[in-house]
Motif scaffolding. Structure first.
Motif, PDB file in Angstrom:
ATOM      1  N   THR A 195       0.813  -1.227   0.000  1.00 53.35           N
ATOM      2  CA  THR A 195       0.000   0.000   0.000  1.00 53.35           C
ATOM      3  C   THR A 195       0.841   1.268   0.000  1.00 53.35           C
ATOM      4  N   VAL A 196       2.142   1.139  -0.219  1.00 60.29           N
ATOM      5  CA  VAL A 196       3.011   2.309  -0.056  1.00 60.29           C
ATOM      6  C   VAL A 196       2.691   3.407  -1.069  1.00 60.29           C
ATOM      7  N   ALA A 197       2.374   3.061  -2.299  1.00 55.96           N
ATOM      8  CA  ALA A 197       2.045   4.081  -3.299  1.00 55.96           C
ATOM      9  C   ALA A 197       0.769   4.831  -2.906  1.00 55.96           C
ATOM     10  N   GLU A 198      -0.208   4.085  -2.423  1.00 60.19           N
ATOM     11  CA  GLU A 198      -1.473   4.696  -1.996  1.00 60.19           C
ATOM     12  C   GLU A 198      -1.258   5.624  -0.803  1.00 60.19           C
ATOM     13  N   GLU A 199      -0.418   5.197   0.130  1.00 59.42           N
ATOM     14  CA  GLU A 199      -0.142   6.033   1.302  1.00 59.42           C
ATOM     15  C   GLU A 199       0.533   7.338   0.913  1.00 59.42           C
ATOM     16  N   LEU A 200       1.509   7.267   0.042  1.00 56.89           N
ATOM     17  CA  LEU A 200       2.195   8.488  -0.376  1.00 56.89           C
ATOM     18  C   LEU A 200       1.320   9.355  -1.267  1.00 56.89           C
ATOM     19  N   ARG A 201       0.395   8.734  -1.977  1.00 59.31           N
ATOM     20  CA  ARG A 201      -0.510   9.519  -2.820  1.00 59.31           C
ATOM     21  C   ARG A 201      -1.413  10.405  -1.962  1.00 59.31           C
ATOM     22  N   ALA A 202      -1.744   9.935  -0.777  1.00 62.16           N
ATOM     23  CA  ALA A 202      -2.545  10.756   0.135  1.00 62.16           C
ATOM     24  C   ALA A 202      -1.754  11.986   0.571  1.00 62.16           C
ATOM     25  N   ALA A 203      -0.470  11.789   0.875  1.00 64.35           N
ATOM     26  CA  ALA A 203       0.375  12.925   1.266  1.00 64.35           C
ATOM     27  C   ALA A 203       0.573  13.881   0.105  1.00 64.35           C
ATOM     28  N   GLY A 230      -1.424  14.286  -2.419  1.00 67.84           N
ATOM     29  CA  GLY A 230      -2.703  14.954  -2.692  1.00 67.84           C
ATOM     30  C   GLY A 230      -2.963  16.142  -1.796  1.00 67.84           C
ATOM     31  N   GLY A 231      -2.377  16.149  -0.593  1.00 61.24           N
ATOM     32  CA  GLY A 231      -2.542  17.277   0.318  1.00 61.24           C
ATOM     33  C   GLY A 231      -1.748  18.503  -0.093  1.00 61.24           C
ATOM     34  N   GLY A 232      -0.848  18.343  -1.065  1.00 65.15           N
ATOM     35  CA  GLY A 232      -0.142  19.502  -1.616  1.00 65.15           C
ATOM     36  C   GLY A 232       1.185  19.839  -0.977  1.00 65.15           C
ATOM     37  N   LYS A 233       1.594  19.109   0.058  1.00 65.15           N
ATOM     38  CA  LYS A 233       2.811  19.518   0.769  1.00 65.15           C
ATOM     39  C   LYS A 233       4.056  19.442  -0.104  1.00 65.15           C
ATOM     40  N   THR A 234       4.148  18.445  -0.991  1.00 65.30           N
ATOM     41  CA  THR A 234       5.376  18.289  -1.770  1.00 65.30           C
ATOM     42  C   THR A 234       5.520  19.358  -2.850  1.00 65.30           C
ATOM     43  N   ARG A 235       4.412  20.004  -3.202  1.00 64.75           N
ATOM     44  CA  ARG A 235       4.479  21.088  -4.186  1.00 64.75           C
ATOM     45  C   ARG A 235       5.064  22.362  -3.593  1.00 64.75           C
ATOM     46  N   ASP A 236       4.965  22.493  -2.290  1.00 61.31           N
ATOM     47  CA  ASP A 236       5.440  23.696  -1.619  1.00 61.31           C
ATOM     48  C   ASP A 236       6.958  23.818  -1.771  1.00 61.31           C
ATOM     49  N   LEU A 237       7.418  24.974  -2.225  1.00 53.78           N
ATOM     50  CA  LEU A 237       8.840  25.175  -2.484  1.00 53.78           C
ATOM     51  C   LEU A 237       9.665  25.035  -1.209  1.00 53.78           C
ATOM     52  N   GLU A 238       9.142  25.527  -0.104  1.00 54.09           N
ATOM     53  CA  GLU A 238       9.892  25.451   1.146  1.00 54.09           C
ATOM     54  C   GLU A 238      10.025  24.010   1.621  1.00 54.09           C
ATOM     55  N   TRP A 239       9.013  23.190   1.362  1.00 52.33           N
ATOM     56  CA  TRP A 239       9.116  21.773   1.713  1.00 52.33           C
ATOM     57  C   TRP A 239      10.224  21.125   0.905  1.00 52.33           C
ATOM     58  N   ARG A 240      10.281  21.423  -0.378  1.00 53.23           N
ATOM     59  CA  ARG A 240      11.323  20.851  -1.231  1.00 53.23           C
ATOM     60  C   ARG A 240      12.709  21.250  -0.711  1.00 53.23           C
ATOM     61  N   VAL A 241      12.860  22.519  -0.384  1.00 54.77           N
ATOM     62  CA  VAL A 241      14.138  23.003   0.136  1.00 54.77           C
ATOM     63  C   VAL A 241      14.506  22.283   1.430  1.00 54.77           C
ATOM     64  N   ALA A 284       6.140  11.395   2.735  1.00 51.01           N
ATOM     65  CA  ALA A 284       6.288  11.635   1.303  1.00 51.01           C
ATOM     66  C   ALA A 284       7.574  11.070   0.722  1.00 51.01           C
ATOM     67  N   VAL A 285       8.486  10.625   1.572  1.00 59.78           N
ATOM     68  CA  VAL A 285       9.749  10.024   1.119  1.00 59.78           C
ATOM     69  C   VAL A 285       9.931   8.719   1.889  1.00 59.78           C
ATOM     70  N   ARG A 286       9.953   7.610   1.185  1.00 66.34           N
ATOM     71  CA  ARG A 286       9.963   6.308   1.840  1.00 66.34           C
ATOM     72  C   ARG A 286      11.012   5.395   1.208  1.00 66.34           C
ATOM     73  N   VAL A 287      11.596   4.528   2.004  1.00 67.14           N
ATOM     74  CA  VAL A 287      12.524   3.506   1.520  1.00 67.14           C
ATOM     75  C   VAL A 287      11.901   2.139   1.754  1.00 67.14           C
TER      76      VAL A 287
END
Length: 476
Positions: free
Chosen positions: A7-15, A17-28, A163-166
């Motif tokens: 279910t790892v893809a589904e779990e990360l898709r929820a994160a 979908g919330g928009g956090k990874t699009r945020d520039l400061e999150w990326r930084v 949003a980042v998983r191994v």
């Protein structure tokens, strides 16, 4: 099987979908966390690489740690510029208007890494995925278990695991991962598994980057500085993970009259680098495991090869070491000339004229890299024009990987897609076309009823002939 793999893809898709990874400061923040891992845990990473590959500390630092650090610093420096919409010109067709190309993240991506450079070949695609605003799952190679464990531990401690998983494991875990829907898959490895990845991706129409390998040729002309050329070929072959490198020189082409000089130069420089008994050298990596050791010995002991070993051939299975070995003119149908070597063996094949090299190379599958040593400008130009390869270096080997301004990737059998520097950002981005218009400048010519006058005007516009446009406009 590790918990949650299904279910790892589904779990990360929820994160995502919330928009956090699009945020520039999150990326930084995530890029800074990666840089912190590299800076604070260098010794731990070096030890893992030594455990997996007996990799010399110099190679571990220069080829993996420093490379990953440079990629991360470049992304932090350039990220805001990379994410800015790119303004492009518009034409009279859409006048008045403006147009931009907007880079947007693809979504939830999967990175399947490999064992020969298990740290940088995991981290650099992650840098690209995060920079572009994606959620990412990393599947490190089980063939390099110590580095896989270090990556899992450190990314789990420092990164945003929503949003980042191994995912560690082997074939069963990889199979389950490939059954899930991803927005991109980035695979580094061999073409056999590459085909499996591509087939799995096709079920969901998932775009794929395949970083594969192949038999990368080195052409050695006679009008060169032989000592420098020999050192550079040795560095690219045995100084890069003892030949266990996707862009490692796989075979050499030179003329019949020059071959003995080249072999002598190799022997001299090899002794300078690794001593009289290279099996005792601490500057040569081991073969990764006994399976690959046996595979390489099978290439070396092939009856079509064994009598043609002109340098090396020694081996020590207890240390998983094979001495740098050169084979002169093995049979064209030998295993060593038909399989990617990925180890410390280097065949030399000879031709009557150096220009014959192009026909030999183009008769084979397109390699990941091609190298030419020559001062002949015509040969250089012919080589560049006629040899199709993922990348190419003239008068050196492997150094194109060190330039972030150059894309790194394969063509044909050696792969598809590319990365490094901004190309890593682009690999995990969708380039969205955006056209903006106001409500002025609306013309009736685009709407029914269609008349001959409107058609003539459209034809005049497309022709670009100003006089014709005026005539159509005024009905002259």
């Amino acid at each position: 099987m590790a918990a949650g793999v299904e279910t790892v893809a589904e779990e990360l898709r929820a994160a995502y979908g919330g928009g956090k990874t699009r945020d520039l400061e999150w990326r930084v923040s995530q890029l800074k966390a990666l840089l912190k891992i590299i800076n604070l845990h260098e010794n731990e990473i070096v030890e893992a690489l030594r455990s997996d590959l007996n990799k010399p500390e110099y190679e571990a630092f220069v080829h993996e740690i420093a490379g990953a650090s440079s990629a991360c610093k470049l992304a932090l420096k350039e990220l805001r510029r990379w994410t800015m919409p790119e303004k492009v010109k518009t034409t009279m067709t859409t006048y008045p208007s403006s147009a931009h190309i907007v880079s947007e993240p693809l979504g939830v991506v999967l990175v399947i890494s490999t064992w020969n450079y298990p740290f940088i070949l995991s981290i650099e695609p992650i840098i690209g995925a995060i920079s572009a605003g994606n959620a990412v799952v990393l599947k490190p190679s089980e063939v390099s278990p110590a580095t896989s464990a270090v990556l899992s531990k450190l990314l789990g401690e420092y990164m945003d695991t929503s949003a980042v998983r191994v995912v560690e494991g082997s074939v069963p875990e990889t199979t389950v991962l490939l059954e899930q829907k991803w927005d991109k898959i980035f695979y580094t490895g061999n073409s056999k598994v590459g085909r499996i990845v591509l087939a799995a991706a096709a079920k969901h129409l998932t775009p794929v980057v395949l970083e594969l390998g192949g038999k990368s040729p080195v052409v050695v002309d006679s009008n060169i500085d032989l000592k420098v050329a020999a050192r550079r070929i040795i560095s690219g072959k045995w100084g890069c993970n003892n030949g266990q490198t996707c862009v490692s020189p796989d075979y050499v082409i030179t003329t019949k009259e020059y071959a003995s000089k080249l072999v002598d130069a190799f022997a001299c420089e090899m002794e300078n680098f690794y001593g009289k008994d290279p099996l005792q050298s601490n500057d040569l990596s081991s073969v990764v495991n006994s399976r690959h050791f046996d595979r390489l010995i099978n290439l070396l002991d092939d009856e079509k090869v064994s009598g043609k070993i002109v340098l090396g051939g020694q081996r020590d299975k207890t240390k998983l070491k094979i001495a740098p070995s050169i084979i002169l003119n093995p049979s064209e149908d030998s295993l060593i000339m038909n399989e990617e070597i990925f180890g410390p063996l280097l065949p030399i094949i000879t031709v009557d004229k150096i220009e014959d090299c192009i026909g030999i190379i183009t008769s084979k599958e397109k390699p990941l890299a091609a190298y030419l040593f020559s001062n002949n400008e015509k040969l250089k130009n012919d080589f560049i024009s006629n040899v199709s390869s993922g990348g190419m270096v003239i008068n050196d080997t492997t150094l194109h990987l060190a330039e972030a301004s150059l894309p790194f990737g394969g063509v044909g059998e050696s792969g598809m897609g590319s990365y490094h520097g901004k190309f890593s950002f682009d690999a995990f981005s969708h380039k969205k076309a955006v056209l903006k218009r106001g409500f002025n400048g609306d013309v009736s010519v685009r709407y029914p009823p269609y008349t001959n006058g409107k058609l003539n005007f459209v034809k005049a516009m497309l022709s670009g002939n100003i006089l014709r446009i005026i005539r159509a406009l005024f009905g002259w």
